[in-house]
Scaffold this motif. Structure first.
Motif, PDB file in Angstrom:
ATOM      1  N   VAL A   1       0.831  -1.193   0.000  1.00  0.00           N
ATOM      2  CA  VAL A   1       0.000   0.000   0.000  1.00  0.00           C
ATOM      3  C   VAL A   1       0.873   1.253   0.000  1.00  0.00           C
ATOM      4  CG1 VAL A   1      -1.738   1.292   1.298  1.00  0.00           C
ATOM      5  CG2 VAL A   1      -1.851  -1.200   1.207  1.00  0.00           C
ATOM      6  N   GLU A   2       0.809   1.998  -1.090  1.00  0.00           N
ATOM      7  CA  GLU A   2       1.466   3.302  -1.136  1.00  0.00           C
ATOM      8  C   GLU A   2       0.535   4.299  -0.462  1.00  0.00           C
ATOM      9  OE1 GLU A   2       2.873   4.573  -4.935  1.00  0.00           O
ATOM     10  OE2 GLU A   2       3.444   2.544  -5.501  1.00  0.00           O
ATOM     11  N   HIS A   3       1.134   5.201   0.321  1.00  0.00           N
ATOM     12  CA  HIS A   3       0.301   6.178   1.017  1.00  0.00           C
ATOM     13  C   HIS A   3       1.085   7.454   1.291  1.00  0.00           C
ATOM     14  CE1 HIS A   3       2.100   5.637   5.080  1.00  0.00           C
ATOM     15  NE2 HIS A   3       2.359   4.424   4.628  1.00  0.00           N
ATOM     16  N   ASN A   4       0.345   8.509   1.540  1.00  0.00           N
ATOM     17  CA  ASN A   4       0.924   9.789   1.914  1.00  0.00           C
ATOM     18  C   ASN A   4       0.337  10.163   3.268  1.00  0.00           C
ATOM     19  OD1 ASN A   4       2.040  12.301   2.080  1.00  0.00           O
ATOM     20  ND2 ASN A   4       0.865  13.208   0.420  1.00  0.00           N
TER      21      ASN A   4
ATOM     22  N   GLU B   1      -2.973   8.365   3.986  1.00  0.00           N
ATOM     23  CA  GLU B   1      -4.008   8.381   2.945  1.00  0.00           C
ATOM     24  C   GLU B   1      -3.510   7.535   1.770  1.00  0.00           C
ATOM     25  OE1 GLU B   1      -6.375  11.453   0.034  1.00  0.00           O
ATOM     26  OE2 GLU B   1      -5.603  12.202   1.947  1.00  0.00           O
ATOM     27  N   ILE B   2      -4.200   6.415   1.517  1.00  0.00           N
ATOM     28  CA  ILE B   2      -3.682   5.506   0.509  1.00  0.00           C
ATOM     29  C   ILE B   2      -3.859   6.071  -0.900  1.00  0.00           C
ATOM     30  CG2 ILE B   2      -4.028   3.501   1.996  1.00  0.00           C
ATOM     31  CD1 ILE B   2      -6.227   2.571   0.161  1.00  0.00           C
ATOM     32  N   ALA B   3      -2.882   5.754  -1.723  1.00  0.00           N
ATOM     33  CA  ALA B   3      -2.877   6.215  -3.109  1.00  0.00           C
ATOM     34  C   ALA B   3      -3.959   5.493  -3.904  1.00  0.00           C
ATOM     35  CB  ALA B   3      -1.514   5.958  -3.729  1.00  0.00           C
TER      36      ALA B   3
ATOM     37  N   GLY C   1      -9.421 -13.244  -6.813  1.00  0.00           N
ATOM     38  CA  GLY C   1     -10.148 -13.893  -5.725  1.00  0.00           C
ATOM     39  C   GLY C   1      -9.214 -14.165  -4.557  1.00  0.00           C
ATOM     40  N   GLY C   2      -9.674 -14.895  -3.605  1.00  0.00           N
ATOM     41  CA  GLY C   2      -8.838 -15.221  -2.453  1.00  0.00           C
ATOM     42  C   GLY C   2      -8.807 -14.108  -1.435  1.00  0.00           C
ATOM     43  N   ASN C   3      -7.858 -14.242  -0.524  1.00  0.00           N
ATOM     44  CA  ASN C   3      -7.695 -13.274   0.554  1.00  0.00           C
ATOM     45  C   ASN C   3      -6.640 -12.248   0.173  1.00  0.00           C
ATOM     46  OD1 ASN C   3      -9.530 -14.465   2.428  1.00  0.00           O
ATOM     47  ND2 ASN C   3      -8.015 -16.072   2.800  1.00  0.00           N
ATOM     48  N   VAL C   4      -7.002 -10.984   0.284  1.00  0.00           N
ATOM     49  CA  VAL C   4      -6.074  -9.896  -0.024  1.00  0.00           C
ATOM     50  C   VAL C   4      -5.599  -9.283   1.290  1.00  0.00           C
ATOM     51  CG1 VAL C   4      -5.801  -7.647  -1.114  1.00  0.00           C
ATOM     52  CG2 VAL C   4      -7.166  -9.415  -2.231  1.00  0.00           C
ATOM     53  N   THR C   5      -4.294  -9.276   1.468  1.00  0.00           N
ATOM     54  CA  THR C   5      -3.695  -8.681   2.653  1.00  0.00           C
ATOM     55  C   THR C   5      -2.897  -7.449   2.229  1.00  0.00           C
ATOM     56  OG1 THR C   5      -3.536 -10.813   3.773  1.00  0.00           O
ATOM     57  CG2 THR C   5      -2.114  -9.054   4.592  1.00  0.00           C
ATOM     58  N   ALA C   6      -3.207  -6.331   2.827  1.00  0.00           N
ATOM     59  CA  ALA C   6      -2.495  -5.085   2.557  1.00  0.00           C
ATOM     60  C   ALA C   6      -1.239  -5.039   3.412  1.00  0.00           C
ATOM     61  CB  ALA C   6      -3.390  -3.899   2.883  1.00  0.00           C
TER      62      ALA C   6
ATOM     63  N   ALA D   1      -2.979   3.967   7.021  1.00  0.00           N
ATOM     64  CA  ALA D   1      -2.976   3.396   5.667  1.00  0.00           C
ATOM     65  C   ALA D   1      -3.644   2.027   5.667  1.00  0.00           C
ATOM     66  CB  ALA D   1      -1.556   3.301   5.130  1.00  0.00           C
ATOM     67  N   ALA D   2      -3.379   1.238   6.672  1.00  0.00           N
ATOM     68  CA  ALA D   2      -3.992  -0.088   6.769  1.00  0.00           C
ATOM     69  C   ALA D   2      -5.509   0.027   6.913  1.00  0.00           C
ATOM     70  CB  ALA D   2      -3.404  -0.860   7.947  1.00  0.00           C
ATOM     71  N   ALA D   3      -5.963   0.993   7.702  1.00  0.00           N
ATOM     72  CA  ALA D   3      -7.407   1.212   7.847  1.00  0.00           C
ATOM     73  C   ALA D   3      -8.025   1.593   6.505  1.00  0.00           C
ATOM     74  CB  ALA D   3      -7.678   2.289   8.893  1.00  0.00           C
ATOM     75  N   GLY D   4      -7.329   2.437   5.744  1.00  0.00           N
ATOM     76  CA  GLY D   4      -7.809   2.806   4.418  1.00  0.00           C
ATOM     77  C   GLY D   4      -7.839   1.626   3.470  1.00  0.00           C
ATOM     78  N   ALA D   5      -6.856   0.763   3.578  1.00  0.00           N
ATOM     79  CA  ALA D   5      -6.806  -0.430   2.736  1.00  0.00           C
ATOM     80  C   ALA D   5      -7.957  -1.378   3.073  1.00  0.00           C
ATOM     81  CB  ALA D   5      -5.464  -1.140   2.899  1.00  0.00           C
ATOM     82  N   MET D   6      -8.254  -1.497   4.344  1.00  0.00           N
ATOM     83  CA  MET D   6      -9.380  -2.341   4.757  1.00  0.00           C
ATOM     84  C   MET D   6     -10.684  -1.756   4.222  1.00  0.00           C
ATOM     85  SD  MET D   6      -8.034  -4.882   6.492  1.00  0.00           S
ATOM     86  CE  MET D   6      -9.344  -5.543   7.474  1.00  0.00           C
ATOM     87  N   ALA D   7     -10.814  -0.442   4.278  1.00  0.00           N
ATOM     88  CA  ALA D   7     -12.009   0.206   3.742  1.00  0.00           C
ATOM     89  C   ALA D   7     -12.121   0.024   2.237  1.00  0.00           C
ATOM     90  CB  ALA D   7     -11.995   1.699   4.090  1.00  0.00           C
ATOM     91  N   ALA D   8     -10.970  -0.132   1.573  1.00  0.00           N
ATOM     92  CA  ALA D   8     -10.948  -0.334   0.121  1.00  0.00           C
ATOM     93  C   ALA D   8     -11.200  -1.784  -0.265  1.00  0.00           C
ATOM     94  CB  ALA D   8      -9.608   0.135  -0.453  1.00  0.00           C
ATOM     95  N   GLY D   9     -11.303  -2.674   0.728  1.00  0.00           N
ATOM     96  CA  GLY D   9     -11.651  -4.053   0.435  1.00  0.00           C
ATOM     97  C   GLY D   9     -10.652  -5.109   0.836  1.00  0.00           C
ATOM     98  N   ALA D  10      -9.513  -4.717   1.397  1.00  0.00           N
ATOM     99  CA  ALA D  10      -8.549  -5.718   1.852  1.00  0.00           C
ATOM    100  C   ALA D  10      -9.166  -6.552   2.975  1.00  0.00           C
ATOM    101  CB  ALA D  10      -7.263  -5.053   2.326  1.00  0.00           C
ATOM    102  N   ASP D  11      -8.808  -7.813   3.016  1.00  0.00           N
ATOM    103  CA  ASP D  11      -9.328  -8.711   4.048  1.00  0.00           C
ATOM    104  C   ASP D  11      -8.546  -8.609   5.353  1.00  0.00           C
ATOM    105  OD1 ASP D  11     -11.361 -10.103   2.398  1.00  0.00           O
ATOM    106  OD2 ASP D  11      -9.596 -10.736   1.258  1.00  0.00           O
ATOM    107  N   ALA D  12      -7.287  -8.219   5.238  1.00  0.00           N
ATOM    108  CA  ALA D  12      -6.413  -8.118   6.408  1.00  0.00           C
ATOM    109  C   ALA D  12      -5.317  -7.116   6.085  1.00  0.00           C
ATOM    110  CB  ALA D  12      -5.812  -9.485   6.731  1.00  0.00           C
ATOM    111  N   ALA D  13      -4.549  -6.768   7.099  1.00  0.00           N
ATOM    112  CA  ALA D  13      -3.432  -5.847   6.888  1.00  0.00           C
ATOM    113  C   ALA D  13      -2.267  -6.241   7.776  1.00  0.00           C
ATOM    114  CB  ALA D  13      -3.858  -4.417   7.185  1.00  0.00           C
TER     115      ALA D  13
END
Length: 87
Positions: free
Chosen positions: A7-10, A13-15, A30-35, A45-57
């Motif tokens: 996850v790239e972020h500033n 705030e994830i890119a 498909g499958g499990n996406v981990t940020a 950034a991890a919270a943003g990734a989870m909001a974007a659909g990641a299953d875990a971080a």
């Protein structure tokens, strides 16, 4: 299938490209996406990734990784990839 997305972020705030990568991984692979988020704002950034659909971080909240430069981040991300054994 286990998929890791760096996850790239500033300042937490994830890119847009990272949001797109998470969405594409879910949709096309498909499958499990981990940020993977690094740097002092990695938790946000991890919270943003989870909001974007990641299953875990995976978070490495270390200010020494804030530059995002490969010399700094590379060993940490390599270690994470090796420990997670993604598909």
């Amino acid at each position: 299938m286990n998929i890791l997305v760096y996850v790239e972020h500033n300042n937490g705030e994830i890119a847009g490209i990272s949001q797109e990568a998470i969405a594409a991984a879910k949709r096309d692979l498909g499958g499990n996406v981990t940020a993977v988020a690094v740097g002092s704002a990695a938790n946000a950034a991890a919270a943003g990734a989870m909001a974007a659909g990641a299953d875990a971080a995976i978070v490495c909240a270390d200010a020494s990784l804030d530059s995002g430069m490969v010399d700094a981040v590379g060993p940490t991300v390599t270690s994470i990839v090796q420990s997670q054994n993604p598909d």
